[in-house]
Enzyme design. Structure first.
Site, PDB file in Angstrom:
ATOM      1  N   GLU A   1     -23.775  34.139  33.572  1.00 33.71           N
ATOM      2  CA  GLU A   1     -24.683  33.208  32.894  1.00 33.71           C
ATOM      3  C   GLU A   1     -25.441  33.935  31.775  1.00 33.71           C
ATOM      4  OE1 GLU A   1     -25.198  30.064  32.919  1.00 33.71           O
ATOM      5  OE2 GLU A   1     -24.387  29.273  34.791  1.00 33.71           O
TER       6      GLU A   1
ATOM      7  N   LYS B   1     -30.974  30.428  37.442  1.00 38.34           N
ATOM      8  CA  LYS B   1     -31.810  29.547  38.251  1.00 38.34           C
ATOM      9  C   LYS B   1     -31.034  29.234  39.518  1.00 38.34           C
ATOM     10  CE  LYS B   1     -34.661  25.529  38.165  1.00 38.34           C
ATOM     11  NZ  LYS B   1     -35.067  24.354  37.386  1.00 38.34           N
TER      12      LYS B   1
ATOM     13  N   LYS C   1     -29.063  20.488  44.312  1.00 40.59           N
ATOM     14  CA  LYS C   1     -28.700  20.856  42.939  1.00 40.59           C
ATOM     15  C   LYS C   1     -27.633  21.951  42.916  1.00 40.59           C
ATOM     16  CE  LYS C   1     -33.122  19.248  41.117  1.00 40.59           C
ATOM     17  NZ  LYS C   1     -34.247  19.465  40.163  1.00 40.59           N
TER      18      LYS C   1
ATOM     19  N   ARG D   1     -41.756  19.851  43.438  1.00 33.53           N
ATOM     20  CA  ARG D   1     -41.225  18.493  43.380  1.00 33.53           C
ATOM     21  C   ARG D   1     -42.290  17.475  43.765  1.00 33.53           C
ATOM     22  NH1 ARG D   1     -35.113  20.081  45.466  1.00 33.53           N
ATOM     23  NH2 ARG D   1     -34.701  21.409  43.654  1.00 33.53           N
TER      24      ARG D   1
ATOM     25  N   SER E   1     -43.245  27.575  42.944  1.00 36.22           N
ATOM     26  CA  SER E   1     -44.249  26.872  43.741  1.00 36.22           C
ATOM     27  C   SER E   1     -44.238  27.290  45.206  1.00 36.22           C
ATOM     28  CB  SER E   1     -44.029  25.373  43.609  1.00 36.22           C
ATOM     29  OG  SER E   1     -42.706  25.023  44.016  1.00 36.22           O
TER      30      SER E   1
ATOM     31  N   TYR F   1     -48.302  30.451  38.989  1.00 36.14           N
ATOM     32  CA  TYR F   1     -49.441  29.546  39.180  1.00 36.14           C
ATOM     33  C   TYR F   1     -50.714  30.334  39.444  1.00 36.14           C
ATOM     34  CZ  TYR F   1     -45.589  26.328  39.411  1.00 36.14           C
ATOM     35  OH  TYR F   1     -44.460  25.629  39.088  1.00 36.14           O
TER      36      TYR F   1
ATOM     37  N   LYS G   1     -35.137  32.889  38.401  1.00 33.35           N
ATOM     38  CA  LYS G   1     -35.984  31.963  39.145  1.00 33.35           C
ATOM     39  C   LYS G   1     -35.290  31.568  40.436  1.00 33.35           C
ATOM     40  CE  LYS G   1     -37.957  27.376  38.554  1.00 33.35           C
ATOM     41  NZ  LYS G   1     -38.106  26.239  37.670  1.00 33.35           N
TER      42      LYS G   1
END
Ligand code: PBG
Length: 339
Positions: free
Chosen positions: A246, A207, A230, A217, A287, A326, A261
């Site tokens: 990872e 991510k 982040k 958000r 998004s 989406y 992602k």
């Protein structure tokens, strides 16, 4: 010399003309390598409190948040279209958010309510829940914030507690999107100890610390809360070796499936992860990707439906097994109509 161009071209190609295979619709269909199907799609659904409620999300044209009863109807619609699974994300009431995201441990929180409702009304659709803390914290970070630091181990403890509540509610797969170290192993251990051996883990393995998450958000109401970024826990967009490490750890800790992602800017990571580990690899078309396609289409700059289908097919070509998008409902409708 009427054939001179032909002779020149044949001499450089050795008579190999790749356009022969593209000549007809039927030849194109025969040689097509990657295929997108309804079976590849996972639909994210935004939840809100209330009853019979739907609220449009400004930054995501065509996408709404739904109260649990309405969200179940969306899940039923997805199931009818053949979409294998849904992924709920809650917009939690502000007065339920705190520094440690404790609402995630409430067995009656919005996600758990939805999981129980959808499993009773539409048991055959897969339910994939996120155990990150960001919808539940008053600072919008995915973990526990302590003196300006997202503390890893306390966050994992809270994420594990949340994952257990979700499994108890009936979630089929836990998909932690927080990027804390060790959370996959900790969730696996806790699930097994509680008798949830059959509940799977889809790890948000790679991510990235991405600006493509902006509209999300707004959707879950963390936009105004989040201070800073982040970068101390998500992967640097400059790196791919870090993403591979990872993946190694997630697999060793017991992940059943991996995820990359965002999607479109990270197709190289999808490709590499699939090639190096041979695990099921999912990709999240986030998004910002959705809203870019929708807003360009609304302005008439692109053909939205064709760009949507092309972007989804590109994930398959890169090696993805499944796609969170989406666009899932609309893509499924188109795929079903074309059958
Ligand atoms: C956080 C989380 C994010 C998304 C889902 N869960 C990223 C973030 O807010 O930092 C992004 C999804 C999207 O943009 O569609 N755990």
């Amino acid at each position: 010399m009427p054939n001179s161009t032909t002779e020149i071209i044949d001499s450089v190609t050795g008579s190999r003309r790749l356009r022969r295979n593209r000549r007809f619709d039927w030849t194109r269909r025969l040689v097509q390598e990657s295929v997108l199907s309804v079976n590849d799609l996972i639909l994210p659904i935004f939840l809100m409190e209330g009853d019979g409620t739907e609220e449009a999300i400004g930054a995501m044209p065509g996408i709404s948040r739904y109260s649990v009863d309405r969200a179940v109807k969306v899940a039923q619609q997805a199931h009818k279209l053949g979409i294998p699974a849904i992924a709920p994300f809650p917009n939690v009431a502000l007065d339920k958010r705190d520094r440690t995201g404790s609402e995630i441990t409430n067995p009656d929180n919005l996600i758990c309510q939805f999981v129980r409702a959808v499993k009773s009304k539409c048991p055959d659709i897969g339910v994939i829940t996120d155990a990150a803390l960001d919808p539940f914290t008053d600072h919008g970070h995915d973990g526990v914030l302590d003196n300006g630091i997202i503390v890893n181990d306390e966050s994992v403890a809270q994420i594990v507690a949340g994952a257990l509540r979700q499994a108890e509610a009936g979630a089929d797969i836990i998909a932690p999107s927080d990027m804390m170290d060790g959370r996959i192993g900790a969730i696996r251990l806790a699930l097994d100890e509680a008798g949830f051996q059959d509940v799977g883990i889809l790890s948000y393995t790679a991510k990235y610390a991405s600006a493509f998450y902006g509209p999300y958000r707004e959707a879950i109401g963390t936009g105004g809360l989040l201070h800073g970024d982040k970068k101390t826990y998500y992967v640097d967009p400059a790196n791919s070796e870090d993403a591979m490490r990872e993946a190694e750890l997630d697999i060793a800790e017991g992940a059943d499936m991996l995820m990359v992602k965002p999607g479109m800017p990270y197709l190289d990571i999808v490709r590499r992860m699939k090639a190096e580990f041979g695990m099921p690899v999912f990709v999240y078309q986030v998004s910002g990707e959705y809203s870019m396609i929708e807003s360009a289409a609304a302005n008439g700059y692109i053909d939205g439906d064709r760009v949507m289908m092309e972007s989804l097919l590109a994930f398959k070509r890169a090696g993805a097994d499944g796609i969170l998008t989406y666009h899932a409902l609309r893509a499924a409708e188109k795929l079903n109509a074309a059958r």
